[in-house]
Design a protein around this motif. Sequence first.
Motif, PDB file in Angstrom:
ATOM      1  N   ARG A 134       0.857  -1.186   0.000  1.00 10.69           N
ATOM      2  CA  ARG A 134       0.000   0.000   0.000  1.00 10.69           C
ATOM      3  C   ARG A 134       0.894   1.236   0.000  1.00 10.69           C
ATOM      4  O   ARG A 134       1.927   1.274   0.657  1.00 10.69           O
ATOM      5  N   TYR A 136      -5.042  -3.016   4.606  1.00 13.55           N
ATOM      6  CA  TYR A 136      -3.639  -2.687   4.833  1.00 13.55           C
ATOM      7  C   TYR A 136      -3.523  -1.283   5.415  1.00 13.55           C
ATOM      8  O   TYR A 136      -4.272  -0.388   5.045  1.00 13.55           O
ATOM      9  N   HIS A 161      -3.712   0.682  -3.680  1.00  8.11           N
ATOM     10  CA  HIS A 161      -4.487   1.418  -2.685  1.00  8.11           C
ATOM     11  C   HIS A 161      -5.270   0.470  -1.773  1.00  8.11           C
ATOM     12  O   HIS A 161      -5.638  -0.632  -2.173  1.00  8.11           O
ATOM     13  N   ARG A 162      -5.565   0.955  -0.567  1.00  6.28           N
ATOM     14  CA  ARG A 162      -6.226   0.122   0.452  1.00  6.28           C
ATOM     15  C   ARG A 162      -7.540  -0.486  -0.034  1.00  6.28           C
ATOM     16  O   ARG A 162      -7.766  -1.688   0.120  1.00  6.28           O
TER      17      ARG A 162
END
Length: 195
Positions: A17, A173, A160-161
């Motif tokens: 991430r 994450y 990205h998360r």
Amino acid sequence: MSPTEQSIVSPLVHVIRHGQSLHNVDRNYPHRDPPWTDAGHEATKEIKIPAIPDLIVISPMARTIQTAMNAFPFILGSTLFQAEVQIWPDLREAHDANCNKGISRSEMLVEFPQFNFAKCPEEWDHPPHTIDDATARAEAVRQRLKELSKTYSNIALITHRGFIAFLVKGDRYDVCETRSYRFGVMRRQRWSCLE
């Protein structure tokens, strides 16, 4: 080679991430493609994975590209290590907040001239996000990674998360968090986390 032996030597996919950006601390951040915080810049220098990647795939956002540049500075021209770098629009975030919308291809080329944005649309004009869309994108990315794992032995993926949650079907994450996976050899098992 037995299935057990194949799983021992199967390639690794290191999911990362991005570092902390302004929208991570200011939830109402109004602008596209927010810059890093100072803490995000410093933390990305500490990202470690268990092997040097031979392929690095990155979401087309400043925060993911900057994360890759800090975590793997050799991609900026060192001849000591060689890694192919690819920008994948399918690694974009899975939420429609303005901070998750990128800038145009020409603006990215000005900001990061060393990278190839040919696979990105000229303007950030992706359709609105849906769960079905994010699920389909995650499956397409898994299939593409599985195919690439026949050629590359260590793939680093910076994204990205929200999208990671669809990709690995697991816990969220934190910023700069990394986890390494192998593709399983069992028919139903897609990922095997190596935490």
